[in-house]
Design an enzyme around this catalytic site. Structure first.
Site, PDB file in Angstrom:
ATOM      1  N   LYS A 102     -10.543  -5.204 -10.714  1.00  0.00           N
ATOM      2  CA  LYS A 102     -11.257  -3.878 -11.396  1.00  0.00           C
ATOM      3  C   LYS A 102     -12.415  -4.221 -12.080  1.00  0.00           C
ATOM      4  O   LYS A 102     -13.583  -3.617 -12.209  1.00  0.00           O
ATOM      5  CB  LYS A 102     -10.376  -3.013 -12.070  1.00  0.00           C
ATOM      6  CG  LYS A 102      -9.438  -2.251 -11.138  1.00  0.00           C
ATOM      7  CD  LYS A 102      -8.705  -1.132 -11.795  1.00  0.00           C
ATOM      8  CE  LYS A 102      -7.855  -0.340 -11.037  1.00  0.00           C
ATOM      9  NZ  LYS A 102      -7.178   0.767 -11.692  1.00  0.00           N
ATOM     10  N   LYS A 116      -7.500   4.839  -3.103  1.00  0.00           N
ATOM     11  CA  LYS A 116      -8.182   6.173  -3.125  1.00  0.00           C
ATOM     12  C   LYS A 116      -9.626   5.937  -3.815  1.00  0.00           C
ATOM     13  O   LYS A 116     -10.480   7.091  -3.863  1.00  0.00           O
ATOM     14  CB  LYS A 116      -7.439   7.260  -4.016  1.00  0.00           C
ATOM     15  CG  LYS A 116      -6.786   6.630  -5.176  1.00  0.00           C
ATOM     16  CD  LYS A 116      -5.616   7.728  -6.002  1.00  0.00           C
ATOM     17  CE  LYS A 116      -5.055   6.760  -7.126  1.00  0.00           C
ATOM     18  NZ  LYS A 116      -3.704   6.877  -7.067  1.00  0.00           N
ATOM     19  N   LYS A 132      -6.316  -3.231   0.928  1.00  0.00           N
ATOM     20  CA  LYS A 132      -5.341  -2.296   0.860  1.00  0.00           C
ATOM     21  C   LYS A 132      -5.833  -0.929   0.860  1.00  0.00           C
ATOM     22  O   LYS A 132      -7.271  -0.724   0.426  1.00  0.00           O
ATOM     23  CB  LYS A 132      -4.455  -2.220  -0.400  1.00  0.00           C
ATOM     24  CG  LYS A 132      -5.132  -2.045  -1.730  1.00  0.00           C
ATOM     25  CD  LYS A 132      -3.878  -1.673  -2.958  1.00  0.00           C
ATOM     26  CE  LYS A 132      -4.918  -1.298  -4.093  1.00  0.00           C
ATOM     27  NZ  LYS A 132      -4.131  -0.975  -5.395  1.00  0.00           N
TER      28      LYS A 132
HETATM   29  P1  TYM Z   1      -1.444   3.861  -8.305  1.00  0.00           P
HETATM   30  O1  TYM Z   1      -1.739   5.056  -9.139  1.00  0.00           O
HETATM   31  O2  TYM Z   1      -2.701   3.015  -8.056  1.00  0.00           O
HETATM   32  O3  TYM Z   1      -0.550   3.927  -7.013  1.00  0.00           O
HETATM   33  C1  TYM Z   1       0.767   4.660  -7.202  1.00  0.00           C
HETATM   34  C2  TYM Z   1       1.685   4.123  -6.430  1.00  0.00           C
HETATM   35  O4  TYM Z   1       1.358   3.893  -4.878  1.00  0.00           O
HETATM   36  C3  TYM Z   1       1.389   2.572  -4.444  1.00  0.00           C
HETATM   37  N1  TYM Z   1       0.287   2.172  -3.505  1.00  0.00           N
HETATM   38  C4  TYM Z   1       0.454   1.942  -2.305  1.00  0.00           C
HETATM   39  N2  TYM Z   1       1.662   1.373  -1.733  1.00  0.00           N
HETATM   40  C5  TYM Z   1       1.120   1.175  -0.448  1.00  0.00           C
HETATM   41  N3  TYM Z   1      -0.045   1.152   0.127  1.00  0.00           N
HETATM   42  C6  TYM Z   1      -1.140   1.258  -0.480  1.00  0.00           C
HETATM   43  N4  TYM Z   1      -2.088   0.901  -0.104  1.00  0.00           N
HETATM   44  C7  TYM Z   1      -0.974   1.715  -1.801  1.00  0.00           C
HETATM   45  N5  TYM Z   1      -1.849   1.858  -2.836  1.00  0.00           N
HETATM   46  C8  TYM Z   1      -1.068   2.184  -3.883  1.00  0.00           C
HETATM   47  C9  TYM Z   1       1.346   1.662  -5.747  1.00  0.00           C
HETATM   48  O5  TYM Z   1       1.822   0.218  -5.754  1.00  0.00           O
HETATM   49  C10 TYM Z   1       1.904   2.806  -6.815  1.00  0.00           C
HETATM   50  O6  TYM Z   1       3.515   2.352  -6.633  1.00  0.00           O
HETATM   51  N6  TYM Z   1      -0.512   1.120 -12.324  1.00  0.00           N
HETATM   52  C11 TYM Z   1       0.167   1.980 -11.352  1.00  0.00           C
HETATM   53  C12 TYM Z   1       0.531   3.191 -12.031  1.00  0.00           C
HETATM   54  C13 TYM Z   1       1.602   3.217 -13.115  1.00  0.00           C
HETATM   55  C14 TYM Z   1       2.991   2.882 -12.990  1.00  0.00           C
HETATM   56  C15 TYM Z   1       3.531   2.926 -14.398  1.00  0.00           C
HETATM   57  C16 TYM Z   1       4.133   2.480 -11.642  1.00  0.00           C
HETATM   58  C17 TYM Z   1       1.323   3.435 -14.791  1.00  0.00           C
HETATM   59  N7  TYM Z   1       2.724   3.261 -15.049  1.00  0.00           N
HETATM   60  C18 TYM Z   1       4.891   2.708 -14.467  1.00  0.00           C
HETATM   61  C19 TYM Z   1       5.185   2.326 -12.083  1.00  0.00           C
HETATM   62  C20 TYM Z   1       5.734   2.415 -13.247  1.00  0.00           C
HETATM   63  C21 TYM Z   1      -0.732   2.360 -10.404  1.00  0.00           C
HETATM   64  O7  TYM Z   1      -2.182   2.412 -10.854  1.00  0.00           O
HETATM   65  O8  TYM Z   1      -0.550   2.993  -9.382  1.00  0.00           O
END
Ligand code: TYM
Length: 328
Positions: A111, A195, A192
């Site tokens: 990032k 969004k 990957k």
């Molecule tokens: P975020 O918002 O980027 O994504 C949310 C969840 O979706 C999963 N994910 C994917 N899984 C499979 N293929 C993909 N292409 C893909 N893109 C995203 C992510 O692994 C995630 O599970 N830091 C985290 C948010 C967060 C969080 C937490 C998660 C903040 N605090 C505490 C768990 C526990 C994030 O940016 O996810």
């Protein structure tokens, strides 16, 4: 009963990757776990956000959680910034984290390469994520593959705090699905699905209309071999479509390979598109019924109250352990 915590950032409409890698599993887990699901808006502001768009994305994400099957009677659904304990514990954990370990996070590196001005929040983001998890005595954190490193750091911070101050945190386990943990971009299947991809054809948004889904899948990058076969190394595009199809249809990859033997990519892609549309259409219908409802606000109010009760207790323990404030 074991406790589950997971969060999703409201930084744009969720992709099929978010659904298949995370959200889909949340709905199954709520049947036999004590679940907390969070809209992590404080994480979203580590990169620039438009105020009004962020507000809309928060509400939209809440509606998508519910439309996907999160049941507010079984799970606690809430917005991170409505429970002050997250930033409170986040600060305490930031104070025991090291620059070196934060700089090693691959998501920070990715990032920060894209930003011209890198906020310090982007660096300390994983300590807030650790706080999210540790506040609820979480046993299991279901996430996609890309969050694995953040979870390792969370475990390290919990153990470091427990050893240094007092044994108050549960050290959580990560749960990553066997299939679908890393759904890839349709345009560049070595990256990957995200969004925040600038090329809209690379991802399927959970709210894309059927025609759009069909178009995106038909223009997905494959190869010139014309064989529907799972081979991640040499056929990443086809393998990604097979993974998506397999989860959406419930059929195994072996069965799908057999089904499309001797058939070209045209028929295969049409069927993948149909399976995705079939999965997303009912979710979209529920989403549009929910998005402007008062119910949504009531659910989020109740969620914040309930989450706050557990989270405040943990913060009080952590403050006491660290010697913050006064003895009361
Ligand atoms: P975020 O918002 O980027 O994504 C949310 C969840 O979706 C999963 N994910 C994917 N899984 C499979 N293929 C993909 N292409 C893909 N893109 C995203 C992510 O692994 C995630 O599970 N830091 C985290 C948010 C967060 C969080 C937490 C998660 C903040 N605090 C505490 C768990 C526990 C994030 O940016 O996810």
């Amino acid at each position: 009963m074991k406790t589950i915590f997971s969060g999703i950032q409201p930084s744009g409409t969720l992709t099929l990757g978010n659904y298949l890698g995370a959200l889909k599993h949340f709905t199954q887990l709520q049947e036999d776990h004590d679940c907390f699901f969070c809209i992590v808006d404080e994480h979203a502001i580590t990169v620039p956000q438009d105020r009004l768009k962020l507000r809309n994305n928060i509400r939209s994400l809440a509606a998508l959680y519910l439309a996907s099957g999160i049941d507010p009677e079984k799970s606690t659904l809430f917005i991170q910034s409505e429970v002050a304990a997250h930033t409170q514990l986040g600060w305490m954990l930031q104070s025991i984290s090291y620059m070196g370990e934060l700089e090693r996070m691959t998501q920070f590196k990715d990032k920060s390469n894209k930003e011209t001005a890198i906020s310090s929040g982007l660096l300390t983001y994983p300590t807030l994520m650790a706080a999210d998890i540790l506040l609820y005595n979480t046993d299991i954190v279901p996430v996609g593959e890309d969050q694995k490193q953040h979870l390792e750091l969370t475990r390290n911070l919990a153990q470091r705090f427990n050893n240094k101050y007092n044994d108050i945190f549960t050290v959580p386990e990560v749960s990553i699905p066997k299939v679908g943990a890393r759904i890839m971009s349709l345009q560049d299947p070595t990256k990957k699905m995200s969004k925040s991809d600038s090329n809209e054809k690379g991802f399927i948004s959970m709210l894309d209309e059927p025609k759009k889904i069909e178009k995106k899948i038909k223009s997905a990058v494959t190869d010139s071999e014309g064989k529907v076969k799972y081979d991640k190394e040499n056929k990443p595009g086809v393998s990604n479509l097979l993974t998506i199809y397999s989860i959406c249809s419930g059929e195994s990859i072996d069965v799908l390979e057999e089904k499309y033997e001797g058939k070209g990519y045209g028929v295969f892609k049409q069927d993948v598109a149909n399976a995705v549309i079939h999965l997303l259409e009912p979710i979209q219908n529920k989403y549009y019924a929910l998005i402007d409802s008062e119910d949504l606000d009531n659910i989020l109010d109740r969620g914040a109250d309930k989450a706050g009760m557990t989270a405040n207790r943990t913060v009080a323990k952590a403050k006491k352990a660290m010697g913050l404030g006064r003895v009361k």
